[in-house]
Design a protein around this motif. Structure first.
Motif, PDB file in Angstrom:
ATOM      1  N   LEU C  82      -4.271 -50.846  -1.453  1.00 16.34           N
ATOM      2  CA  LEU C  82      -3.508 -51.772  -0.618  1.00 16.34           C
ATOM      3  C   LEU C  82      -2.737 -51.025   0.469  1.00 16.34           C
ATOM      4  O   LEU C  82      -2.755 -51.418   1.644  1.00 16.34           O
ATOM      5  N   HIS C  84      -3.405 -48.091   1.627  1.00 19.65           N
ATOM      6  CA  HIS C  84      -4.405 -47.517   2.526  1.00 19.65           C
ATOM      7  C   HIS C  84      -4.885 -48.570   3.527  1.00 19.65           C
ATOM      8  O   HIS C  84      -5.063 -48.291   4.715  1.00 19.65           O
ATOM      9  N   THR C  85      -5.090 -49.790   3.025  1.00 18.42           N
ATOM     10  CA  THR C  85      -5.521 -50.893   3.887  1.00 18.42           C
ATOM     11  C   THR C  85      -4.508 -51.152   4.995  1.00 18.42           C
ATOM     12  O   THR C  85      -4.872 -51.312   6.163  1.00 18.42           O
ATOM     13  N   VAL C  86      -3.234 -51.198   4.612  1.00 19.62           N
ATOM     14  CA  VAL C  86      -2.190 -51.461   5.605  1.00 19.62           C
ATOM     15  C   VAL C  86      -2.154 -50.338   6.641  1.00 19.62           C
ATOM     16  O   VAL C  86      -2.099 -50.589   7.852  1.00 19.62           O
TER      17      VAL C  86
ATOM     18  N   ILE D   6       7.120 -55.421   4.817  1.00 21.50           N
ATOM     19  CA  ILE D   6       6.101 -54.794   5.670  1.00 21.50           C
ATOM     20  C   ILE D   6       4.726 -54.808   5.014  1.00 21.50           C
ATOM     21  O   ILE D   6       3.721 -55.119   5.644  1.00 21.50           O
ATOM     22  N   LEU D   7       4.698 -54.500   3.744  1.00 20.81           N
ATOM     23  CA  LEU D   7       3.406 -54.378   3.079  1.00 20.81           C
ATOM     24  C   LEU D   7       2.731 -55.733   2.890  1.00 20.81           C
ATOM     25  O   LEU D   7       1.549 -55.802   2.578  1.00 20.81           O
ATOM     26  N   VAL D   9       2.689 -58.121   5.204  1.00 21.07           N
ATOM     27  CA  VAL D   9       2.465 -58.748   6.496  1.00 21.07           C
ATOM     28  C   VAL D   9       1.110 -59.479   6.474  1.00 21.07           C
ATOM     29  O   VAL D   9       0.122 -58.973   5.967  1.00 21.07           O
ATOM     30  N   ARG D  23      -8.513 -58.127   8.184  1.00 26.08           N
ATOM     31  CA  ARG D  23      -8.057 -57.978   6.809  1.00 26.08           C
ATOM     32  C   ARG D  23      -9.098 -58.552   5.847  1.00 26.08           C
ATOM     33  O   ARG D  23      -9.420 -57.973   4.835  1.00 26.08           O
ATOM     34  N   ARG D  26     -12.037 -56.128   5.260  1.00 28.15           N
ATOM     35  CA  ARG D  26     -11.772 -55.018   4.339  1.00 28.15           C
ATOM     36  C   ARG D  26     -11.775 -55.520   2.893  1.00 28.15           C
ATOM     37  O   ARG D  26     -12.306 -54.874   2.005  1.00 28.15           O
ATOM     38  N   ILE D  99      -4.920 -61.711  -1.360  1.00 29.16           N
ATOM     39  CA  ILE D  99      -5.491 -60.379  -1.583  1.00 29.16           C
ATOM     40  C   ILE D  99      -5.145 -59.874  -2.986  1.00 29.16           C
ATOM     41  O   ILE D  99      -5.949 -59.232  -3.648  1.00 29.16           O
ATOM     42  N   ARG D 100      -3.943 -60.203  -3.454  1.00 27.66           N
ATOM     43  CA  ARG D 100      -3.543 -59.787  -4.825  1.00 27.66           C
ATOM     44  C   ARG D 100      -4.298 -60.587  -5.885  1.00 27.66           C
ATOM     45  O   ARG D 100      -4.698 -60.036  -6.904  1.00 27.66           O
ATOM     46  N   LEU D 103      -7.576 -59.067  -6.177  1.00 24.88           N
ATOM     47  CA  LEU D 103      -7.532 -57.803  -6.921  1.00 24.88           C
ATOM     48  C   LEU D 103      -7.560 -58.081  -8.426  1.00 24.88           C
ATOM     49  O   LEU D 103      -8.229 -57.377  -9.196  1.00 24.88           O
TER      50      LEU D 103
END
Lengths: 222, 222, 222, 222
Positions: C82, C84-86, D6-7, D9, D23, D26, D99-100, D103
């Motif tokens: 995650l 790394h993606t950002v 930030i993470l 976003v 996004r 990826r 995205i989470r 995962l």
């Protein structure tokens, strides 16, 4: 419109909303992944012999059936990948049936490491090698048959690019056939001469991989 | 036009119908997959020692040959991947021969986990380590030779981008050569001092990976 | 211009000839491959217990350290992926040094299945679990430190997108720091209370993965 | 603005600076990698029997539980991949929560090789097969539930393409439900008739994979 229809929506139906190539892209990425993993997993089947110096060299050399099996399987998966690349490059769009056929092909290809191990452990073991070689050949035959089916289905359903010449289509159809016949012949041969059949499997893969046409043209031009 | 020709159709021939970069894309995706898997599978070669606390630490530390083999193999595959990246970035289009050469390179690279295991288990085992180190070196040499061949073939067949300066081409050709010579020297050295040869293999990979040129320029600028 | 320079050519230098994003694309594809393989290989570390019905359930349940190790490693690799993606999403272009740093990060990440196995086999084994937990923590710390280094290097070398606000850059820099401190604290704690440290590693990964900010905003909006 | 923001976003927030699809790209690449690896690793669970010729054939045939487990798992992962493909194709953009969730789905999917091995080794072993079949079913149920959750979340948060008809959305929502109910029924059945439940798991996967709607339309048109 039944509930099961949604999942089988094809690109033609959704073309106005999105680019028709998208679905094909995802299918190609997944296929490349499976091909790459199956071909790389083959190395895990090679066992490490132990012993003192001369023994180690002997041990490594005595494992020639494993290396042969590795070589044939690598070449065979490589050949299927090449054929798959050509087919998908000629594809204009996919249908739900094509994606399922492709999934079936991937299952057969990713199964190959198992007969490879079987082959590597039983070649030279006199009796059981016949069983191993036959199972191995059936797996290769199935993969080849599914590649052929995939192409014929794509042609019949007009999924290929409209600008592709009819001659090209016929050629590729022809090109995919000798492999099938070759595998049938080698499976039969393998019942009597197993090791020779394995070399035959290798020859079929090399025939598909090596671009003889290009080499011949080059030789003619030189 | 023979039946075998269709499968070796190149981008130049089909350029009007599709973008010439497509085939390269698929080759890159498949190559990245194989490189990524081969480099990640290396960890499976590390065996877990068992024992009580001090024993475990000792056990883990006593496995230094495995870690060394892991490190050298990771660095070597990483180096080949980097060189491959540069080559494919300079490529304008591919031919059928190039794709087959690439397949051969992938076979050699994906074979490396086997000599790595051989090395990890036999370093320090006095006699058989010489055999393991030589086999390992031959594998690295072959990979390096195929990368070099791939590049020279691409240059000779004018597959690289036309706007690439001649000086750049010569430089990359030169750059790929010392690795080859280094591997030959290390394989010879390994017959007498195996562990030193392994460190030599590591040095070659590090030399390829670490961008000395960039560091030197930075030092000069500072 | 030295021979070693060619291989370290950066996008800035070649910008007129090709799109600057290409190199980054290849680095991302390779990274995604390694992350995906490392995270999926973890399942191979789980051994199958044998026995009669109640024994099997007991056997499966008694393997809780393996499942815990699996969970922590999956969450940790997922968290690094995650981050790394950002980082790569904020990247405008890459340099040769960045690509090498990234390779180092991938080596550390793809090594994790080994300490995971070590952990799964030695938790609850009283004495050696301290060794296993420390090695495991060091691996996670290294991965976290390299992610942080990658980002700081990208910021210092101005490789990030010019339109990214300074506040965003500072925030991400900050965001990557607590993980580092957390790992140091957990490694120290692990010398005395190993299992607690493992839960701490899990907590750090969950903290990175779960988007608390988004949840809080949602709660505030509700 | 907290550090943790930030993470997380999302694309909506960054839309002016970059294309919103990045996004998602990826996430798809990483997902395809994990699906491809999990599905290909299944073959490693197949053990090679040894023995003389008749024994080898017998040995291979006697391993039918392993092949059945391989088939069911391949079909089940394939079905999840297909559903995942449809969902991501309908997605317009992603959020951090999505995205989470994705995962989490990947963790459950990549865990499946473990229950597969459990199943392959314990089917036919009379007593413990009930435990193995139940664990296996729970894993499949969880994967199916997470796919369903992913879709419902995407619909509720309006992450799907605006031009997608409401009827299509409802249909896909409906389509993902019978699998869930089916798994619950099969897990219950498996407590009494384990092998039948395994065949039920296969039937569910085949029902998702085979495009019955398309076949029926074709039959109607013929």
């Amino acid at each position: 419109m039944t509930a099961s229809r949604i999942l089988v929506v094809t690109h033609e139906q959704r073309e106005p909303a999105r680019t028709p190539g998208l679905r094909t892209t995802r299918m190609e990425a997944f296929s490349d992944g499976v091909f790459a993993i199956a071909i790389t997993l083959l190395v895990l089947e090679l066992a490490v012999p132990s012993g003192s110096e001369d023994d180690l060299l002997d041990g490594v050399l005595n494992q020639w059936p494993s290396y042969l099996a590795y070589l044939v399987s690598f070449a065979s998966i490589g050949a299927v990948w090449l054929e798959h690349t050509v087919i998908t490059e000629f594809l204009d769009h996919a249908t739900s049936v094509l994606i399922r056929l492709n999934l079936l092909l991937l299952m057969v290809v990713s199964f190959l490491p198992f007969p490879t191990r079987l082959l590597g452990e039983h070649i030279g073991a006199d009796e059981p090698e016949r069983v191993a070689v036959t199972i191995y050949g059936l797996n290769l035959f199935l993969a080849s048959a599914l590649v052929s089916l995939l192409w014929r289905y794509a042609v019949r359903e007009k999924l290929i690019q409209p600008d592709l010449a009819d001659a090209d289509v016929k050629m590729l159809t022809k090109r995919l056939t000798p492999g099938l016949a070759g595998y049938v012949a080698m499976i039969a041969l393998g019942l009597f001469l197993p090791v020779l059949a394995v070399l035959g499997y290798l020859a079929i893969a090399v025939y598909i991989i090596v671009p003889f046409g290009a080499l011949r043209r080059r030789a003619a031009a030189a």
